[in-house]
Scaffold this motif. Structure first.
Motif, mmCIF file in Angstrom:
data_model
loop_
_atom_site.group_PDB
_atom_site.id
_atom_site.type_symbol
_atom_site.label_atom_id
_atom_site.label_comp_id
_atom_site.label_asym_id
_atom_site.label_seq_id
_atom_site.Cartn_x
_atom_site.Cartn_y
_atom_site.Cartn_z
ATOM 1 N N LEU A 97 -6.381 12.831 -1.661
ATOM 2 C CA LEU A 97 -5.893 13.984 -0.891
ATOM 3 C C LEU A 97 -5.696 13.620 0.572
ATOM 4 C CD1 LEU A 97 -8.128 16.757 -2.507
ATOM 5 C CD2 LEU A 97 -5.644 16.520 -2.771
ATOM 6 N N LYS A 98 -6.546 12.720 1.099
ATOM 7 C CA LYS A 98 -6.411 12.249 2.479
ATOM 8 C C LYS A 98 -5.145 11.396 2.622
ATOM 9 C CE LYS A 98 -8.802 9.422 5.916
ATOM 10 N NZ LYS A 98 -9.932 8.487 6.132
ATOM 11 N N PHE A 99 -4.922 10.498 1.653
ATOM 12 C CA PHE A 99 -3.739 9.630 1.669
ATOM 13 C C PHE A 99 -2.444 10.433 1.561
ATOM 14 C CE2 PHE A 99 -6.079 5.674 -0.182
ATOM 15 C CZ PHE A 99 -6.550 5.370 1.092
ATOM 16 N N MET A 100 -2.538 11.595 0.919
ATOM 17 C CA MET A 100 -1.361 12.422 0.682
ATOM 18 C C MET A 100 -0.661 12.771 2.003
ATOM 19 S SD MET A 100 -1.267 15.890 -1.587
ATOM 20 C CE MET A 100 -1.831 17.051 -0.368
ATOM 21 N N PHE A 101 -1.432 13.011 3.054
ATOM 22 C CA PHE A 101 -0.869 13.391 4.352
ATOM 23 C C PHE A 101 -0.833 12.234 5.352
ATOM 24 C CE2 PHE A 101 -2.706 17.304 2.567
ATOM 25 C CZ PHE A 101 -1.573 18.096 2.565
ATOM 26 N N ASN A 102 -1.517 11.134 4.999
ATOM 27 C CA ASN A 102 -1.617 9.989 5.908
ATOM 28 C C ASN A 102 -0.644 8.897 5.462
ATOM 29 O OD1 ASN A 102 -2.465 8.198 7.827
ATOM 30 N ND2 ASN A 102 -4.412 7.701 6.826
ATOM 31 N N SER A 133 8.739 8.593 3.056
ATOM 32 C CA SER A 133 7.278 8.520 3.210
ATOM 33 C C SER A 133 6.586 8.822 1.885
ATOM 34 C CB SER A 133 6.820 9.537 4.265
ATOM 35 O OG SER A 133 7.042 10.860 3.785
ATOM 36 N N SER A 134 5.301 8.445 1.806
ATOM 37 C CA SER A 134 4.511 8.753 0.597
ATOM 38 C C SER A 134 4.497 10.246 0.334
ATOM 39 C CB SER A 134 3.068 8.247 0.754
ATOM 40 O OG SER A 134 3.013 6.857 0.628
ATOM 41 N N PHE A 135 4.355 11.034 1.425
ATOM 42 C CA PHE A 135 4.345 12.489 1.284
ATOM 43 C C PHE A 135 5.702 12.995 0.813
ATOM 44 C CE2 PHE A 135 4.594 16.834 3.202
ATOM 45 C CZ PHE A 135 3.592 17.412 2.435
ATOM 46 N N GLY A 136 6.775 12.388 1.329
ATOM 47 C CA GLY A 136 8.128 12.757 0.901
ATOM 48 C C GLY A 136 8.357 12.448 -0.568
ATOM 49 N N ALA A 137 7.846 11.286 -1.009
ATOM 50 C CA ALA A 137 7.969 10.908 -2.427
ATOM 51 C C ALA A 137 7.178 11.870 -3.309
ATOM 52 C CB ALA A 137 7.478 9.478 -2.638
ATOM 53 N N LEU A 162 2.225 1.431 -11.117
ATOM 54 C CA LEU A 162 3.207 0.549 -11.755
ATOM 55 C C LEU A 162 4.595 0.706 -11.142
ATOM 56 C CD1 LEU A 162 2.118 0.973 -15.499
ATOM 57 C CD2 LEU A 162 1.793 -1.059 -14.075
ATOM 58 N N ALA A 163 4.925 1.923 -10.708
ATOM 59 C CA ALA A 163 6.232 2.173 -10.087
ATOM 60 C C ALA A 163 6.411 1.318 -8.837
ATOM 61 C CB ALA A 163 6.377 3.653 -9.740
ATOM 62 N N ILE A 164 5.366 1.204 -8.017
ATOM 63 C CA ILE A 164 5.439 0.404 -6.788
ATOM 64 C C ILE A 164 5.384 -1.085 -7.107
ATOM 65 C CG2 ILE A 164 4.256 -0.160 -4.609
ATOM 66 C CD1 ILE A 164 5.652 2.551 -4.558
ATOM 67 N N LYS A 165 4.514 -1.469 -8.012
ATOM 68 C CA LYS A 165 4.324 -2.898 -8.330
ATOM 69 C C LYS A 165 5.597 -3.550 -8.866
ATOM 70 C CE LYS A 165 1.405 -6.197 -10.743
ATOM 71 N NZ LYS A 165 1.260 -7.044 -9.529
ATOM 72 N N ALA A 204 8.608 5.361 -2.228
ATOM 73 C CA ALA A 204 7.675 5.572 -1.122
ATOM 74 C C ALA A 204 7.534 4.326 -0.253
ATOM 75 C CB ALA A 204 6.310 5.982 -1.661
ATOM 76 N N VAL A 205 7.421 4.534 1.061
ATOM 77 C CA VAL A 205 7.167 3.430 1.989
ATOM 78 C C VAL A 205 5.690 3.058 1.874
ATOM 79 C CG1 VAL A 205 7.120 2.724 4.426
ATOM 80 C CG2 VAL A 205 8.968 4.178 3.585
ATOM 81 N N THR A 206 5.405 1.959 1.217
ATOM 82 C CA THR A 206 4.032 1.504 1.003
ATOM 83 C C THR A 206 4.028 0.043 0.575
ATOM 84 O OG1 THR A 206 1.955 1.911 -0.184
ATOM 85 C CG2 THR A 206 3.988 2.267 -1.409
ATOM 86 N N LYS A 207 2.914 -0.625 0.818
ATOM 87 C CA LYS A 207 2.771 -1.998 0.332
ATOM 88 C C LYS A 207 1.620 -2.101 -0.666
ATOM 89 C CE LYS A 207 0.121 -3.132 4.503
ATOM 90 N NZ LYS A 207 -0.022 -4.037 5.653
ATOM 91 N N GLU A 208 0.966 -0.972 -0.932
ATOM 92 C CA GLU A 208 -0.179 -0.960 -1.845
ATOM 93 C C GLU A 208 0.116 -0.105 -3.078
ATOM 94 O OE1 GLU A 208 -2.711 -2.739 -1.744
ATOM 95 O OE2 GLU A 208 -3.067 -3.339 0.334
ATOM 96 N N PRO A 209 0.336 -0.708 -4.250
ATOM 97 C CA PRO A 209 0.605 0.060 -5.475
ATOM 98 C C PRO A 209 -0.491 1.073 -5.808
ATOM 99 C CG PRO A 209 1.134 -2.252 -5.830
ATOM 100 C CD PRO A 209 0.452 -2.168 -4.495
ATOM 101 N N ALA A 210 -1.766 0.659 -5.671
ATOM 102 C CA ALA A 210 -2.885 1.547 -6.034
ATOM 103 C C ALA A 210 -2.949 2.759 -5.106
ATOM 104 C CB ALA A 210 -4.207 0.784 -5.996
ATOM 105 N N ARG A 211 -2.593 2.565 -3.832
ATOM 106 C CA ARG A 211 -2.611 3.668 -2.877
ATOM 107 C C ARG A 211 -1.604 4.742 -3.286
ATOM 108 N NH1 ARG A 211 -0.690 5.958 1.797
ATOM 109 N NH2 ARG A 211 -2.176 6.262 3.506
ATOM 110 N N GLN A 212 -0.389 4.309 -3.665
ATOM 111 C CA GLN A 212 0.612 5.272 -4.104
ATOM 112 C C GLN A 212 0.207 5.913 -5.431
ATOM 113 O OE1 GLN A 212 3.057 6.442 -2.311
ATOM 114 N NE2 GLN A 212 3.584 7.884 -3.947
ATOM 115 N N GLY A 213 -0.528 5.162 -6.253
ATOM 116 C CA GLY A 213 -1.064 5.729 -7.502
ATOM 117 C C GLY A 213 -1.970 6.912 -7.216
#
Length: 474
Positions: free
Chosen positions: A48-53, A63-67, A116-119, A306-315
């Motif tokens: 939930l914290k990552f959702m807005f960060n 952004s992750s939130f946009g995705a 898996l989507a990010i990886k 999503a703009v990210t480099k960590e698959p698990a974070r986006q998971g």
């Protein structure tokens, strides 16, 4: 002839959305929950914290939130308002209990899909991102499985164009507007050999223009609109439901007991105890899956951008979608319906059940309650149209090797489908959409089970990394 076709479509829908598929989706969620050590409980706060960060680094288009909002725009729809009520009417209050159970395990499924989507996503030289089940099937399971990825993409494009994305949602919007402004069809117009309300026609034209202006702008515009509308509509609907909870607070304990009791003993309306328990379980799990789409493979298409480099974070961010959609919004709808008792009224069906619950439960005049729910339904359905357009286009990109002309043609067909939506027969359309949805889920579930080892390994490495990082910071 037409009756036979409708009968066959209904029969096929019941077969593909029968117990085997429901059990497969639920079993996949349970299996992933066990292998990931109950991740949805241990890391929900962090998710939930990552959702807005949002992350500033990494590949991606939004952004992750946009995705997440793009994914939520497709999942939060009429199912949250009308679908929950339908499940409770057919299976009793216990259906809500099984809906929540399905959502809990579905969070692990959604996590795996997002990871898996990010990886396995691909990024072009111009920064355009394409990912989702078709790429984690092809790049994760191997080129020999490309046929399975193509099947997923074909069914995904069909779901968007032939039902959930267009006809069903547009029909829900036009019906809601007509019911409020012209319930007795006082202002009529003859079109296509039938009589329609002017409210339906005007809504149809206005909606087509709005959808066209958004989808012709591509993903960035869809994400931008979703980031505004999704939080607004969710807060509005949750706020209304909370007012019902607060003004009927003394009835909540009894409602919760009824829900849990009914989950195992069934509802008198559904038949004998054992039979009605099965009905409650089947309706609740099926509607929960349909509402949050965990396991269907649609959300990872949005997550991949999503703009990210960590698959698990986006998971983790993807996982919050199921939590918000079902465990919060669907639960509030269900509680409102159980508290007011409208689920047991045989004269009501679908959205009418929820409408009656809001009219009874809210301390406002019935016209205010009706207008508020109509507004929520319109926004919910509108964003679902936008989300499924994006999914359909990405599926077409994969099917036709990123051919821009084909994607553009699909976009215009989609807008045309929105335009004719109010004049279509809804029952057949929903059944066709259900069939495509179920067929879309099968390739995705095969991939999730085949790549579960990758999900576990990625998760271990990521959580070990953030644990070490937090130790250094302390």
């Amino acid at each position: 002839m037409l009756e036979q076709v409708n009968y066959f479509i209904t029969w096929l829908d019941n077969v593909v959305w029968g117990l085997p598929l429901i059990i497969l989706i639920l079993t996949t969620g349970i299996y992933l929950t066990v292998r990931l050590g109950g991740l949805q409980l241990r890391y929900l706060g962090k998710a939930l914290k990552f959702m807005f960060n949002n992350e500033a680094e990494g590949d991606g288009e939004v952004s992750s939130f946009g995705a997440l909002c793009t994914a939520l725009s497709a999942t939060i729809g009429t199912g949250n308002i009308a679908g929950v009520a339908t499940a409770l009417a057919a299976g009793g209050p216990g259906a809500l209990f099984w809906m929540i159970v399905a959502a809990f395990f579905g969070m692990a499924t959604k996590y795996a899909e997002g990871l898996l989507a990010i990886k396995y996503r691909t990024v072009d030289e111009d920064g355009h991102v394409l990912g989702g089940p078709f790429y984690y099937i092809e790049n994760g399971m191997g080129k020999q499985w490309r046929w399975l990825a193509k099947l997923f993409a074909f069914f995904g494009a069909g779901v968007g164009l032939l039902g959930i994305g267009t006809f069903a949602q547009v029909n829900s919007i036009s019906s809601a507007v007509k019911s409020f402004f012209d319930p007795n069809t006082m202002y009529q117009v003859n079109l296509f050999g039938n009589t329609y309300s002017w409210a339906t026609v005007i809504t149809c034209i206005f909606l087509t223009l709005c959808v066209g202006l958004v989808v012709l702008g591509g993903l960035q515009r869809i994400a931008k609109i979703s980031e505004i509308i999704v939080p607004f509509m969710a807060v509005l609907y949750i706020g209304l439901a909370l007012i019902i909870m607060i003004t009927n607070i003394t009835a909540i304990p009894a409602a919760l007991i009824t829900i849990v009791k009914s989950a195992f003993t069934g509802s008198a309306l559904a038949g004998g105890a054992m039979g009605s328990m099965v009905v409650a379980m089947q309706k609740g799990i099926a509607r929960g899956i349909f509402s949050n789409e965990a396991g269907l493979g649609s959300a990872p298409i949005a997550a991949a951008a999503a703009v990210t480099k960590e698959p698990a974070r986006q998971g983790l961010v993807s996982m919050t979608g199921t939590f918000i959609d079902t465990i919060i919004i669907c639960t509030m709808t269900g509680l409102a319906v159980v508290i007011t008792g409208t689920w047991s009224n045989p004269k009501l069906e679908g959205v009418e059940i929820t409408m009656a619950a809001f009219q009874q439960g809210l301390p406002f005049p019935p016209v205010v309650a009706s207008f508020s729910l109509m507004l929520c339904l319109v926004f919910f359905a509108f964003t679902t149209i936008l989300g499924w357009n994006y999914y359909g286009e990405r599926c077409m990109e994969y099917l036709f090797n990123k051919n821009k002309k084909v994607v553009k043609a699909y976009r215009w067909l989609y807008i045309f489908a929105v335009f004719i939506g109010p004049y279509m027969t809804v029952t057949a359309v929903w059944n066709i959409a259900d069939i495509f949805n179920a067929l879309m889920a099968l390739p995705n579930l095969i991939a999730l089970l085949a790549l579960s080892g990758v999900v576990v390994q990625e998760s271990k490495e990521y959580f070990a990394k953030i644990k070490a990082q937090s130790k250094r910071e302390s």
